[in-house]
Design a protein around this motif. Structure first.
Motif, PDB file in Angstrom:
ATOM      1  N   ARG A   1       2.041   1.663  -3.293  1.00  0.00           N
ATOM      2  CA  ARG A   1       0.938   2.353  -4.111  1.00  0.00           C
ATOM      3  C   ARG A   1       0.614   4.018  -4.157  1.00  0.00           C
ATOM      4  O   ARG A   1       0.755   4.238  -5.595  1.00  0.00           O
ATOM      5  N   ASN A   2       0.477   4.029  -3.049  1.00  0.00           N
ATOM      6  CA  ASN A   2       0.910   5.274  -2.382  1.00  0.00           C
ATOM      7  C   ASN A   2       1.516   6.206  -3.116  1.00  0.00           C
ATOM      8  O   ASN A   2       1.304   7.622  -3.516  1.00  0.00           O
TER       9      ASN A   2
ATOM     10  N   GLY B   1       1.013  -1.011   0.455  1.00  0.00           N
ATOM     11  CA  GLY B   1      -0.094  -0.297  -0.010  1.00  0.00           C
ATOM     12  C   GLY B   1       0.933   1.246   0.036  1.00  0.00           C
ATOM     13  O   GLY B   1       0.436   2.729  -0.561  1.00  0.00           O
ATOM     14  N   LEU B   2       2.227   1.674   0.942  1.00  0.00           N
ATOM     15  CA  LEU B   2       3.262   2.119   0.723  1.00  0.00           C
ATOM     16  C   LEU B   2       3.575   2.902  -0.398  1.00  0.00           C
ATOM     17  O   LEU B   2       3.695   3.421  -0.757  1.00  0.00           O
TER      18      LEU B   2
END
Lengths: 295, 324
Positions: free
Chosen positions: A119-120, A116-117
């Motif tokens: 991708r952000n 997630g990190l």
């Protein structure tokens, strides 16, 4: 040249090579998973995310510091190993006495966080990574064109797998590791620092994943989800091979890669699912896995 | 052992279970009626709550961690949407068909997966679910990346008189399905069959030595769990109006694990609480910081495993000294 069932040799050998390369990654990742599981009793779901982290570290090094492929082969695994030490010391350590499933759940959560990190920060579309200059180009073998980089990946990964095998099966450190897998309490009683050995094992396993990530970077786009799609296939590979044997992991990994490659030539629709089908067949015939010991 | 629920269950229904059940239904009805929370959101929560309860039947009461429940939820969603869009079946038959498809799939996947135990069981279910994902990705009838929509001209009338276009009616319809599923699970857990499942969870070799066909019990529990997950997934289609690849992909499997973990694995009401909290968080974040959903989910995973293994309802039950 010959024709086989209407398939040109170029396509056949091209896919065989791709299969070997995929197999190399299956082998390297399942090797790390097996070693970590053997020592820590943790199925490391974060393995795929750390493989992706390795690739991203290489890309970041090149993009922002101008550090190339060869140094990255060393730096990225080291960086991920440090991350692994932090994970093992602060989190995994508390789970050893609990049911094995908690280790899987924790590392699954870590995988979500890491993916997630990234991708952000960098989006889901991949970042291209240049093949190092020394390995650009390729050889014409007559029956196929062999890109230098791909040849290098096959040879290097084989060397890495065999090196890991040698370390575990033939060195003193490996002997400690194998002994601690069998009976940690006894090994600790002999004066060997087992907790440190566990930390070392986890760091080593994830460093192997990161190394695979760096090697994959020039062939695939470096993207946040490159790890999660791979790790699930690697799980199937591990179920097929069984986690009991190092050489078994290597053989299973390469073998399944080649089978997948051949499927791509003769029956492309099934190439995504063939490994899962093989898993089902193995579960029917030999539930403990090809090289596994009965649980 | 993973579950915290006590192994001994009283015969008959304890009074505090009636009370907790009444509180749960009253809260759902109040949320819709009195607090004016959007009924479609509540209906979605109920679908996920049933999904989490179905998953919890395996992990909490048989000790099997399925990491592939998205396969049942997702394929049921596709089946339901297909039956509605292509065959024009009424909603209740679509949902029934969906549960049947999920049960059949559960019989196949479960049949393979129960051949291994513990951590391998989780990996096998995950791998098969990924296979179902690839099939959904490539097959024509799933609509690939677009998914399946319920057409606008479809007659959304259940049992001939419930108009599901009306949001309040939709809510009561979904609540009814949820309660049926919930009570089935409750009944199963507290039946002699459920007692054998718990015996398998506590000590499988001993259950075998007592003469139980452990594999048969596990398979029946797995099929039941898959069918109920399918019931939830098939109902969901009439709430959101579509079935898509996210329903069958691996993060969905992780989500249902997280709901059960957060609410309390092995408790009866825990998965419902977990689903309420998690879907509320996601809905809240969706408009503000959608990209952070997976990071926050991962964080909750880590926190729950490290410091909150009993989950919300599990901690509550410990305080009240009563199994919930």
């Amino acid at each position: 040249m010959f024709e086989l069932l209407g398939v040109s040799p170029q396509a056949l050998f091209g896919q065989l090579l791709l299969g070997l390369i995929n197999g190399a990654f299956y082998a390297m990742l399942s090797l790390g998973l097996a070693v970590i599981f053997g020592m820590l009793n943790v199925v490391n779901f974060a393995h795929g995310a750390l493989y992706m982290t390795g690739a991203f570290v290489a890309w970041l090094l090149l993009e922002f510091l101008g550090v190339g492929y060869w140094p990255a082969l060393l730096i990225a695994p080291l960086a991920v190993a440090v991350l692994g030490i932090a994970i093992e010391r602060t989190m995994l350590r508390w789970l050893y006495k609990l049911d094995h499933l908690y280790g899987l759940l924790l590392t699954f959560g870590l995988a979500l966080i890491v993916e997630g990190l990234f991708r952000n920060e960098y989006g889901s579309s991949g970042q291209p990574y240049q093949i190092p200059e020394t390995l650009q180009g390729g050889q014409n073998l007559g029956f196929m064109f062999l890109p230098n980089y791909r040849a290098w990946v096959v040879v290097a990964s084989l060397a890495i797998c065999l090196g890991t095998w040698y370390t575990i099966e033939r060195t003193k450190l490996g002997a400690y590791l194998r002994a601690a897998t069998e009976n940690p309490a006894l090994v600790q009683a002999f004066g060997i620092n087992v907790p440190r050995l566990l930390t070392f094992t986890y760091a080593g396993g994830v460093a192997l994943a990161a190394l695979a990530g760096v090697m994959a970077a020039p062939m695939v786009n470096v993207s946040p989800q490159m790890g999660s799609s791979l790790i699930i296939i690697v799980f199937a590979v591990v179920v097929i091979g069984g986690m009991g044997s190092i050489l078994g992991s290597i053989v299973t990994g390469f073998g399944l890669g080649v089978i997948e490659g051949l499927t791509k030539v003769f029956f492309p629709e099934a190439s995504n699912t063939v490994i899962f089908v093989i898993m089902a067949i193995v579960l029917l015939i030999k539930p403990a896995g090809l090289f596994g010991r009965a649980a | 052992m993973i579950a915290q629920a006590p192994a001994i269950a009283a015969i008959g229904t304890p009074r505090h279970h009636y009370a907790a059940f009444a509180v749960m239904v009253a809260l759902a009805a109040l949320a819709q009626g009195a607090f004016g929370i959007y009924p479609v959101f509540l209906a979605k929560v109920l679908c996920f709550a049933l999904f989490a309860c179905a998953f919890n039947l395996l992990i909490g009461f048989v000790g099997l961690l399925s990491f592939g429940h998205a396969a049942f939820w997702g394929s049921a969603a596709y089946a339901s949407a297909h039956a509605a869009a292509k065959w024009g079946l009424p909603p209740e038959l679509c949902i029934l068909f969906a549960a049947f498809v999920a049960a059949a799939l559960g019989a196949v996947i479960g049949g393979f997966a129960i051949r291994r135990q513990g951590i391998y069981f989780a990996m096998i279910t995950l791998a098969f679910a990924q296979m179902i994902f690839f099939i959904a990705l490539q097959a024509k009838f799933t609509g690939g990346e677009d998914g399946l929509q319920i057409p606008t001209n479809y007659r959304r009338i259940a049992f001939g008189f419930l108009n599901l276009r009306d949001n309040a009616t939709l809510f009561w319809f979904v609540l009814g399905i949820f309660l049926i599923g919930f009570l089935v699970i409750y009944r199963v857990i507290h039946s002699p069959f459920g007692q054998v499942l718990k015996a398998i969870r506590e000590n499988q070799p001993r259950a075998i030595s007592l003469g139980y066909h452990v594999d048969r019990y596990k398979l029946v529990a797995f099929v039941l769990s898959a069918a109920l997950a399918g019931l939830a997934g098939g109902t969901k289609v009439f709430v959101t109006g579509s079935a898509a690849l996210t329903d069958v992909n691996w993060p969905m499997s992780g989500e249902v694990v997280l709901m059960a973990l957060l609410g309390g694995m092995g408790t009866i009401f825990g998965p419902v609480a977990g689903a309420v909290v998690l879907i509320t968080i996601e809905e809240f974040l969706a408009e503000r910081a959608g990209a952070w959903v997976s990071v926050i989910q991962g964080g909750i995973f880590v926190l729950c495993v490290l410091a909150f293994r009993r989950g919300i309802v599990g901690e509550l039950a410990r305080l009240l000294k009563k199994p919930l």
